[in-house]
Design a protein around this motif. Structure first.
Motif, PDB file in Angstrom:
ATOM      1  N   CYS A 335       0.905  -1.347   0.032  1.00  0.00           N
ATOM      2  CA  CYS A 335      -0.022   0.021   0.119  1.00  0.00           C
ATOM      3  C   CYS A 335       1.048   1.381  -0.017  1.00  0.00           C
ATOM      4  O   CYS A 335       0.599   2.231  -0.683  1.00  0.00           O
ATOM      5  CB  CYS A 335      -0.953  -0.004   1.428  1.00  0.00           C
ATOM      6  N   VAL A 336       1.833   1.332   0.760  1.00  0.00           N
ATOM      7  CA  VAL A 336       2.821   2.289   0.732  1.00  0.00           C
ATOM      8  C   VAL A 336       3.560   2.827  -0.476  1.00  0.00           C
ATOM      9  O   VAL A 336       3.547   3.808  -0.955  1.00  0.00           O
ATOM     10  CB  VAL A 336       3.876   2.185   2.360  1.00  0.00           C
ATOM     11  N   LEU A 337       4.035   1.344  -1.086  1.00  0.00           N
ATOM     12  CA  LEU A 337       4.765   1.809  -2.406  1.00  0.00           C
ATOM     13  C   LEU A 337       3.694   2.045  -3.211  1.00  0.00           C
ATOM     14  O   LEU A 337       4.147   2.865  -4.184  1.00  0.00           O
ATOM     15  CB  LEU A 337       5.231   0.301  -2.733  1.00  0.00           C
ATOM     16  N   VAL A 338       2.637   1.583  -3.766  1.00  0.00           N
ATOM     17  CA  VAL A 338       1.660   1.967  -4.536  1.00  0.00           C
ATOM     18  C   VAL A 338       1.082   3.678  -4.253  1.00  0.00           C
ATOM     19  O   VAL A 338       0.985   4.268  -5.377  1.00  0.00           O
ATOM     20  CB  VAL A 338       0.351   1.153  -4.544  1.00  0.00           C
ATOM     21  N   PHE A 339       1.049   3.889  -3.100  1.00  0.00           N
ATOM     22  CA  PHE A 339       0.582   5.352  -2.724  1.00  0.00           C
ATOM     23  C   PHE A 339       1.586   6.369  -3.063  1.00  0.00           C
ATOM     24  O   PHE A 339       1.468   7.330  -3.842  1.00  0.00           O
ATOM     25  CB  PHE A 339       0.315   5.487  -1.412  1.00  0.00           C
ATOM     26  N   ILE A 340       2.863   5.989  -2.860  1.00  0.00           N
ATOM     27  CA  ILE A 340       4.138   6.975  -3.288  1.00  0.00           C
ATOM     28  C   ILE A 340       4.351   6.864  -4.731  1.00  0.00           C
ATOM     29  O   ILE A 340       4.429   7.848  -5.484  1.00  0.00           O
ATOM     30  CB  ILE A 340       5.102   6.482  -2.170  1.00  0.00           C
ATOM     31  N   GLY A 341       4.206   5.739  -5.219  1.00  0.00           N
ATOM     32  CA  GLY A 341       4.521   5.479  -6.731  1.00  0.00           C
ATOM     33  C   GLY A 341       3.559   6.440  -7.645  1.00  0.00           C
ATOM     34  O   GLY A 341       3.639   7.010  -8.557  1.00  0.00           O
ATOM     35  N   VAL A 342       2.078   6.282  -7.196  1.00  0.00           N
ATOM     36  CA  VAL A 342       1.220   6.901  -7.828  1.00  0.00           C
ATOM     37  C   VAL A 342       1.260   8.483  -7.675  1.00  0.00           C
ATOM     38  O   VAL A 342       1.205   9.148  -8.318  1.00  0.00           O
ATOM     39  CB  VAL A 342      -0.303   6.532  -7.626  1.00  0.00           C
ATOM     40  N   TRP A 343       1.548   8.899  -6.633  1.00  0.00           N
ATOM     41  CA  TRP A 343       1.817  10.203  -6.147  1.00  0.00           C
ATOM     42  C   TRP A 343       2.856  10.914  -7.064  1.00  0.00           C
ATOM     43  O   TRP A 343       2.653  12.069  -7.513  1.00  0.00           O
ATOM     44  CB  TRP A 343       2.086  10.277  -4.611  1.00  0.00           C
ATOM     45  N   VAL A 344       3.859  10.336  -7.072  1.00  0.00           N
ATOM     46  CA  VAL A 344       5.103  10.632  -8.146  1.00  0.00           C
ATOM     47  C   VAL A 344       4.541  10.768  -9.430  1.00  0.00           C
ATOM     48  O   VAL A 344       4.659  11.576 -10.272  1.00  0.00           O
ATOM     49  CB  VAL A 344       6.431   9.976  -7.947  1.00  0.00           C
ATOM     50  N   GLU A 345       4.026   9.581  -9.870  1.00  0.00           N
ATOM     51  CA  GLU A 345       3.586   9.524 -11.399  1.00  0.00           C
ATOM     52  C   GLU A 345       2.483  10.480 -11.916  1.00  0.00           C
ATOM     53  O   GLU A 345       2.549  11.072 -12.778  1.00  0.00           O
ATOM     54  CB  GLU A 345       3.026   7.986 -11.460  1.00  0.00           C
ATOM     55  N   LYS A 346       1.715  10.685 -11.017  1.00  0.00           N
ATOM     56  CA  LYS A 346       0.710  11.585 -11.295  1.00  0.00           C
ATOM     57  C   LYS A 346       0.729  12.931 -10.751  1.00  0.00           C
ATOM     58  O   LYS A 346       0.095  13.923 -11.203  1.00  0.00           O
ATOM     59  CB  LYS A 346      -0.714  11.062 -10.683  1.00  0.00           C
ATOM     60  N   GLY A 347       1.837  13.120  -9.982  1.00  0.00           N
ATOM     61  CA  GLY A 347       2.042  14.718  -9.463  1.00  0.00           C
ATOM     62  C   GLY A 347       3.244  15.282 -10.320  1.00  0.00           C
ATOM     63  O   GLY A 347       3.072  15.795 -11.469  1.00  0.00           O
ATOM     64  N   MET A 348       4.334  15.062  -9.886  1.00  0.00           N
ATOM     65  CA  MET A 348       5.752  15.495 -10.470  1.00  0.00           C
ATOM     66  C   MET A 348       5.759  14.906 -11.951  1.00  0.00           C
ATOM     67  O   MET A 348       6.176  15.713 -12.796  1.00  0.00           O
ATOM     68  CB  MET A 348       6.772  15.185  -9.507  1.00  0.00           C
ATOM     69  N   GLY A 349       5.570  13.513 -12.108  1.00  0.00           N
ATOM     70  CA  GLY A 349       5.827  12.996 -13.362  1.00  0.00           C
ATOM     71  C   GLY A 349       4.769  13.337 -14.310  1.00  0.00           C
ATOM     72  O   GLY A 349       5.087  13.051 -15.518  1.00  0.00           O
ATOM     73  N   LEU A 350       3.570  13.817 -14.150  1.00  0.00           N
ATOM     74  CA  LEU A 350       2.724  14.522 -14.986  1.00  0.00           C
ATOM     75  C   LEU A 350       2.885  15.985 -15.256  1.00  0.00           C
ATOM     76  O   LEU A 350       2.765  16.393 -16.399  1.00  0.00           O
ATOM     77  CB  LEU A 350       1.390  14.062 -14.442  1.00  0.00           C
ATOM     78  N   ILE A 351       2.740  16.699 -14.222  1.00  0.00           N
ATOM     79  CA  ILE A 351       2.771  18.186 -14.264  1.00  0.00           C
ATOM     80  C   ILE A 351       4.099  18.808 -14.742  1.00  0.00           C
ATOM     81  O   ILE A 351       4.114  19.588 -16.119  1.00  0.00           O
ATOM     82  CB  ILE A 351       2.347  18.810 -13.086  1.00  0.00           C
ATOM     83  N   PHE A 352       5.093  18.448 -14.346  1.00  0.00           N
ATOM     84  CA  PHE A 352       6.359  19.068 -14.496  1.00  0.00           C
ATOM     85  C   PHE A 352       6.935  18.726 -15.944  1.00  0.00           C
ATOM     86  O   PHE A 352       7.219  19.764 -16.875  1.00  0.00           O
ATOM     87  CB  PHE A 352       7.595  18.640 -13.633  1.00  0.00           C
ATOM     88  N   PRO A 353       7.111  17.563 -16.560  1.00  0.00           N
ATOM     89  CA  PRO A 353       7.354  17.213 -17.953  1.00  0.00           C
ATOM     90  C   PRO A 353       6.366  18.056 -18.934  1.00  0.00           C
ATOM     91  O   PRO A 353       7.104  18.315 -20.013  1.00  0.00           O
ATOM     92  CB  PRO A 353       7.431  15.654 -18.042  1.00  0.00           C
ATOM     93  N   GLY A 354       5.405  18.249 -18.743  1.00  0.00           N
ATOM     94  CA  GLY A 354       4.097  18.716 -19.605  1.00  0.00           C
ATOM     95  C   GLY A 354       4.864  20.184 -20.077  1.00  0.00           C
ATOM     96  O   GLY A 354       4.339  20.677 -21.109  1.00  0.00           O
ATOM     97  N   PHE A 355       5.535  20.672 -19.432  1.00  0.00           N
ATOM     98  CA  PHE A 355       6.312  22.269 -19.780  1.00  0.00           C
ATOM     99  C   PHE A 355       7.705  22.193 -20.351  1.00  0.00           C
ATOM    100  O   PHE A 355       7.956  23.122 -20.519  1.00  0.00           O
ATOM    101  CB  PHE A 355       5.912  23.310 -18.541  1.00  0.00           C
ATOM    102  N   ILE A 356       8.066  21.056 -20.321  1.00  0.00           N
ATOM    103  CA  ILE A 356       9.241  21.090 -20.814  1.00  0.00           C
ATOM    104  C   ILE A 356       9.426  20.104 -22.104  1.00  0.00           C
ATOM    105  O   ILE A 356       8.762  19.011 -22.257  1.00  0.00           O
ATOM    106  CB  ILE A 356      10.313  20.141 -19.868  1.00  0.00           C
ATOM    107  N   PRO A 357      10.184  20.801 -23.267  1.00  0.00           N
ATOM    108  CA  PRO A 357      10.608  22.118 -23.292  1.00  0.00           C
ATOM    109  C   PRO A 357       9.162  22.840 -23.688  1.00  0.00           C
ATOM    110  O   PRO A 357       8.262  22.366 -23.867  1.00  0.00           O
ATOM    111  CB  PRO A 357      11.325  22.309 -24.530  1.00  0.00           C
TER     112      PRO A 357
END
Length: 405
Positions: A335-357
């Protein structure tokens, strides 16, 4: 009138005792959360005083850590539907007993989501511009207006269901199924639409190819149906350890099975998207390349991306194998691994790269500042505090300790 006033006084006094009186562990927990909220409040006042220059947001990356957490939490809110479907469509009684906890988690997650949006507005005094009838909501043209209306409607419905069930049990009655069932059935498409509309907001940006993919919406829903139940399982395990509230193993096992199916779909869809980008090797590959390999020496998200992928895969294996997921310690780890994994994938891994470049081909590598992190921690602490009080009230009413005599 006098009897009603006395009734309200007795109820208020009893609810105060339920919510705010406990043992040393409860007081310590609430003290820590309060301190975290105060630290975040200081960070927020820095934004009000100096503006968004104290964050790392710039013209190149106008959405950052706050919007990433908003996106993730909308998925947590939508996941409450995974308790409603087996409980009311299939009559699975062990889950029906804990539906209220899912509804209260949905309310908490939406309040936190709206808090992230409120902070991101910057000028809180201009919030009235989006209020229907007062400002200019720009409905039905704006997808943001649809998302805002759906979020508030879902929050109101979830809160009403939880209050209706709790209110009936407070008076020693069983909730009327003719009232509850239609409401929970309405909440199913509403919960799905809340997260789908959030995905549509990103999906509609034609100039952002990283988001402009039809596969994004089903990926949003699949990942939400992983992280939400994972959090619920951790909450239920904690409640069983710290309280006398009874949660059957069969309910937790059913949620674990749902996570296995949802994570299988999530990983498959993510793999399909990676294959499409890397096999075609068009200019649209740039954002994904930044995510997995780095771009022109910029590699801030590479370690996060591969760690999240590893967490999701390991978590999937744990939930897929019955022998592993039936062990409490291993299940909690998954549960901890899935929660953290999805948080990174759907947060930092989704929003930040959308603006690069950016549209000019520039690479501005964004990472959150201490102000953004402080505000984020404060909102999560506020949500934990709110849900703690919700759960205390729900358990007291359900167990009969707080009931109208």
């Amino acid at each position: 009138m006098k009897e009603l006033a006395m009734e309200l006084l007795v109820f208020t006094r009893g609810m105060f005792n339920v919510l705010f009186r406990g043992g040393k562990l409860f007081y310590a927990w609430m003290l820590v959360l309060t301190l975290l909220v105060l630290v975040g409040a200081v960070s927020y006042f820095r934004i009000l005083a100096d503006g968004y220059v104290v964050t790392h947001l710039r013209d190149q990356v106008p959405w950052g850590f706050l919007i990433a957490n908003f996106t993730f939490l909308v998925g947590i809110a939508a996941a409450a539907v995974l308790l409603i479907i087996p409980a009311y469509l299939y009559g699975f009684k062990p889950i029906k007993e804990i539906v209220a906890f899912g509804e209260l988690l949905a309310v908490t997650a939406i309040v936190m989501s709206l808090a992230f949006i409120m902070v991101h507005l910057g000028r809180i005094d201009r919030f009235w511009h989006v209020l229907p009838g007062i400002g200019y909501l720009n409905w039905p043209v704006s997808l943001l207006s649809w998302d805002m209306l759906a979020l508030n409607a879902y929050m109101a419905l979830s809160l009403f269901i939880a209050l209706y069930i709790g209110g009936n049990r407070y008076f020693g009655k069983e909730p009327n199924v003719r009232v509850v069932v239609p409401l929970v059935l309405i909440s199913i498409p509403l919960a799905i639409s809340v997260h789908a509309l959030t995905a549509f907001i990103y999906n509609g940006f034609a100039a952002r190819p990283f988001w402009n993919a039809s596969i994004l919406t089903p990926r949003f829903l699949a990942s939400a149906f992983c992280s939400g139940p994972a959090l619920l399982i951790l909450i239920f395990q904690t409640l069983r350890r710290l309280s006398d509230f009874r949660i059957e193993d069969s309910a937790i096992r059913r949620l674990a099975e749902i996570i296995a199916y949802a994570m299988a779909i999530n990983l498959f869809l993510a793999g399909a998207e990676v294959f499409k980008e890397y096999y075609s090797r068009t200019d649209h590959l740039t954002s994904m390349k930044y995510l997995f390999q780095g771009l022109e020496g910029h590699r801030n998200l590479v370690a996060w991306t591969w760690a999240a992928l590893a967490f999701n895969i390991i978590g999937f294996v744990i939930f897929l194998v019955p022998r592993l997921r039936n062990r409490t310690a291993v299940l909690n780890l998954g549960c901890v691994l899935v929660f953290i994994g999805v948080w990174v994938e759907k947060g930092m891994g989704l929003i930040f790269p959308g603006f690069i470049p950016n549209s000019l081909g520039e690479v501005y590598e964004y990472m959150p500042s201490d102000v953004e992190i402080g505000i984020t921690v404060a909102i999560w602490a506020m949500g934990a505090m709110m849900y703690t009080l919700f759960v205390r009230a729900a358990i007291a009413i359900d167990s009969g300790r707080f009931r109208r005599s």
